[in-house]
Design a protein around this motif. Structure first.
Motif, PDB file in Angstrom:
ATOM      1  N   CYS A   1     -52.684  28.897 -52.718  1.00 15.22           N
ATOM      2  CA  CYS A   1     -51.812  29.806 -53.460  1.00 15.22           C
ATOM      3  C   CYS A   1     -50.424  29.768 -52.840  1.00 15.22           C
ATOM      4  N   CYS A   2     -49.413  29.598 -53.691  1.00 17.85           N
ATOM      5  CA  CYS A   2     -48.035  29.625 -53.215  1.00 17.85           C
ATOM      6  C   CYS A   2     -47.312  30.828 -53.806  1.00 17.85           C
ATOM      7  N   PHE A   3     -46.086  30.997 -53.377  1.00 15.08           N
ATOM      8  CA  PHE A   3     -45.277  32.120 -53.815  1.00 15.08           C
ATOM      9  C   PHE A   3     -43.882  31.637 -54.179  1.00 15.08           C
TER      10      PHE A   3
ATOM     11  N   ASP B   1     -50.342  42.920 -51.677  1.00  9.87           N
ATOM     12  CA  ASP B   1     -51.596  43.046 -50.926  1.00  9.87           C
ATOM     13  C   ASP B   1     -52.803  42.952 -51.865  1.00  9.87           C
ATOM     14  N   GLU B   2     -52.720  43.619 -53.008  1.00 13.39           N
ATOM     15  CA  GLU B   2     -53.825  43.580 -53.973  1.00 13.39           C
ATOM     16  C   GLU B   2     -54.039  42.171 -54.522  1.00 13.39           C
ATOM     17  N   LEU B   3     -52.956  41.480 -54.864  1.00 15.36           N
ATOM     18  CA  LEU B   3     -53.092  40.111 -55.379  1.00 15.36           C
ATOM     19  C   LEU B   3     -53.659  39.166 -54.326  1.00 15.36           C
ATOM     20  N   LEU B   4     -53.301  39.380 -53.073  1.00 17.77           N
ATOM     21  CA  LEU B   4     -53.840  38.534 -52.006  1.00 17.77           C
ATOM     22  C   LEU B   4     -55.318  38.827 -51.765  1.00 17.77           C
ATOM     23  N   GLU B   5     -55.707  40.086 -51.855  1.00 17.80           N
ATOM     24  CA  GLU B   5     -57.131  40.420 -51.725  1.00 17.80           C
ATOM     25  C   GLU B   5     -57.926  39.787 -52.860  1.00 17.80           C
ATOM     26  N   ARG B   6     -57.374  39.823 -54.047  1.00 19.00           N
ATOM     27  CA  ARG B   6     -58.040  39.195 -55.196  1.00 19.00           C
ATOM     28  C   ARG B   6     -58.159  37.689 -54.968  1.00 19.00           C
ATOM     29  N   ALA B   7     -57.071  37.070 -54.533  1.00 17.21           N
ATOM     30  CA  ALA B   7     -57.101  35.625 -54.274  1.00 17.21           C
ATOM     31  C   ALA B   7     -58.149  35.298 -53.212  1.00 17.21           C
ATOM     32  N   TYR B   8     -58.202  36.100 -52.169  1.00 13.98           N
ATOM     33  CA  TYR B   8     -59.191  35.864 -51.114  1.00 13.98           C
ATOM     34  C   TYR B   8     -60.606  35.969 -51.687  1.00 13.98           C
TER      35      TYR B   8
ATOM     36  N   GLU C   1     -61.555  35.360 -54.541  1.00 12.36           N
ATOM     37  CA  GLU C   1     -61.793  34.220 -55.433  1.00 12.36           C
ATOM     38  C   GLU C   1     -61.774  32.881 -54.693  1.00 12.36           C
ATOM     39  N   GLY C   2     -61.755  32.919 -53.364  1.00  9.53           N
ATOM     40  CA  GLY C   2     -61.904  31.703 -52.576  1.00  9.53           C
ATOM     41  C   GLY C   2     -60.644  31.104 -51.992  1.00  9.53           C
ATOM     42  N   TYR C   3     -59.509  31.715 -52.219  1.00  7.95           N
ATOM     43  CA  TYR C   3     -58.260  31.182 -51.660  1.00  7.95           C
ATOM     44  C   TYR C   3     -58.194  31.488 -50.175  1.00  7.95           C
ATOM     45  N   ARG C   4     -57.891  30.459 -49.399  1.00  6.20           N
ATOM     46  CA  ARG C   4     -57.767  30.615 -47.950  1.00  6.20           C
ATOM     47  C   ARG C   4     -56.458  30.037 -47.415  1.00  6.20           C
ATOM     48  N   HIS C   5     -55.793  29.219 -48.210  1.00  7.76           N
ATOM     49  CA  HIS C   5     -54.554  28.560 -47.790  1.00  7.76           C
ATOM     50  C   HIS C   5     -53.413  29.108 -48.644  1.00  7.76           C
ATOM     51  N   PHE C   6     -52.399  29.635 -47.982  1.00  7.56           N
ATOM     52  CA  PHE C   6     -51.248  30.226 -48.651  1.00  7.56           C
ATOM     53  C   PHE C   6     -49.983  29.553 -48.138  1.00  7.56           C
ATOM     54  N   ILE C   7     -49.062  29.254 -49.057  1.00  9.73           N
ATOM     55  CA  ILE C   7     -47.817  28.571 -48.690  1.00  9.73           C
ATOM     56  C   ILE C   7     -46.626  29.445 -49.057  1.00  9.73           C
ATOM     57  N   CYS C   8     -45.724  29.599 -48.103  1.00  2.00           N
ATOM     58  CA  CYS C   8     -44.527  30.418 -48.271  1.00  2.00           C
ATOM     59  C   CYS C   8     -43.290  29.579 -47.977  1.00  2.00           C
ATOM     60  N   GLY C   9     -42.246  29.736 -48.793  1.00  2.00           N
ATOM     61  CA  GLY C   9     -41.000  28.984 -48.628  1.00  2.00           C
ATOM     62  C   GLY C   9     -40.043  29.544 -47.599  1.00  2.00           C
ATOM     63  N   MET C  10     -40.337  30.696 -47.028  1.00  5.19           N
ATOM     64  CA  MET C  10     -39.608  31.282 -45.908  1.00  5.19           C
ATOM     65  C   MET C  10     -38.149  31.642 -46.209  1.00  5.19           C
ATOM     66  N   ALA C  11     -37.833  31.892 -47.476  1.00  3.34           N
ATOM     67  CA  ALA C  11     -36.488  32.350 -47.834  1.00  3.34           C
ATOM     68  C   ALA C  11     -36.410  33.866 -47.651  1.00  3.34           C
ATOM     69  N   GLN C  12     -35.199  34.382 -47.665  1.00  2.00           N
ATOM     70  CA  GLN C  12     -35.020  35.829 -47.596  1.00  2.00           C
ATOM     71  C   GLN C  12     -35.490  36.467 -48.901  1.00  2.00           C
ATOM     72  N   GLY C  13     -35.834  37.731 -48.827  1.00  4.02           N
ATOM     73  CA  GLY C  13     -36.252  38.451 -50.028  1.00  4.02           C
ATOM     74  C   GLY C  13     -37.747  38.365 -50.242  1.00  4.02           C
ATOM     75  N   GLY C  14     -38.136  37.969 -51.458  1.00  7.03           N
ATOM     76  CA  GLY C  14     -39.543  37.929 -51.831  1.00  7.03           C
ATOM     77  C   GLY C  14     -40.402  37.096 -50.909  1.00  7.03           C
ATOM     78  N   ASP C  15     -39.896  35.960 -50.460  1.00  3.43           N
ATOM     79  CA  ASP C  15     -40.698  35.100 -49.580  1.00  3.43           C
ATOM     80  C   ASP C  15     -41.113  35.824 -48.303  1.00  3.43           C
TER      81      ASP C  15
ATOM     82  N   HIS D   1     -52.792  25.749 -56.490  1.00  2.00           N
ATOM     83  CA  HIS D   1     -53.597  25.996 -57.687  1.00  2.00           C
ATOM     84  C   HIS D   1     -53.182  27.302 -58.354  1.00  2.00           C
ATOM     85  N   ARG D   2     -52.617  28.190 -57.559  1.00  4.99           N
ATOM     86  CA  ARG D   2     -52.196  29.502 -58.041  1.00  4.99           C
ATOM     87  C   ARG D   2     -50.814  29.798 -57.491  1.00  4.99           C
ATOM     88  N   MET D   3     -50.052  30.565 -58.267  1.00  2.56           N
ATOM     89  CA  MET D   3     -48.727  30.990 -57.841  1.00  2.56           C
ATOM     90  C   MET D   3     -48.604  32.491 -58.066  1.00  2.56           C
TER      91      MET D   3
END
Length: 169
Positions: A7-9, A36-43, A45-59, A133-135
């Motif tokens: 899952c990425c953001f 937090d709720e979306l991440l709990e849902r992703a977890y 549903e089997g998501y274990r790898h998350f990718i973040c672009g490390m920008a200011q703000g939402g990232d 697979h998910r954003m």
């Protein structure tokens, strides 16, 4: 692509968020709770790898939410997808300190390229999409900007997209 389901953001910088940099205000706190709720849902549903672009703000909000989830679930991996070496060099000292603190807690750092070029942020965004697979998108619906382009690319690639509209918090 990584064998793990990933899952990425993508999300807006502070100037496009209603709360700007006031991350302890009510609206931002509601956004954090939704992440937090979306991440709990992703977890769940089997998501274990998350990718973040490390920008200011939402990232940064997403990165911190993943770290909170990681405290609850030790098998989560957080990858920082960094557009170029020196991404935070021109940020304020507090912004750089936050960036370094979060980066130190990531499991993996991926530098998309070594030096800045005008397209390095989009190349980073494409990296996120192509490995996921998910954003989760913190997106206000405006049809312009990097978040918009990344969201469109994710939809074209067939990613499952969960959109949080910052104006609704």
């Amino acid at each position: 692509m990584n064998e793990e389901i990933t899952c990425c953001f993508t999300g807006h910088r502070p100037n496009r968020l209603p709360w700007r940099t006031n991350e302890w205000g009510e609206r931002c706190l509601r956004c954090k709770a939704a992440l937090d709720e979306l991440l709990e849902r992703a977890y769940a549903e089997g998501y274990r790898h998350f990718i973040c672009g490390m920008a200011q703000g939402g990232d940064m909000l997403f990165c911190e939410a993943v770290l909170r989830a990681k405290e609850r679930h030790g098998d989560i991996r957080l990858e920082a997808a960094i557009p170029f070496d020196g991404q935070a060099d021109r940020w304020t000292t507090p912004q750089q300190d936050r960036y370094r603190r979060l980066l130190a807690q990531c499991d993996l750092e991926t530098y998309v390229q070594h030096h800045y070029t005008p397209d390095c942020m989009m190349r980073r965004n494409y990296y996120l999409v192509e490995r996921s697979h998910r954003m989760i998108a913190l997106y206000d619906g405006t049809p312009s900007g990097g978040t918009y382009k990344t969201l469109l690319r994710g939809l074209r690639q067939g990613l499952e997209v969960f959109q949080l509209d910052p104006s609704e918090f």
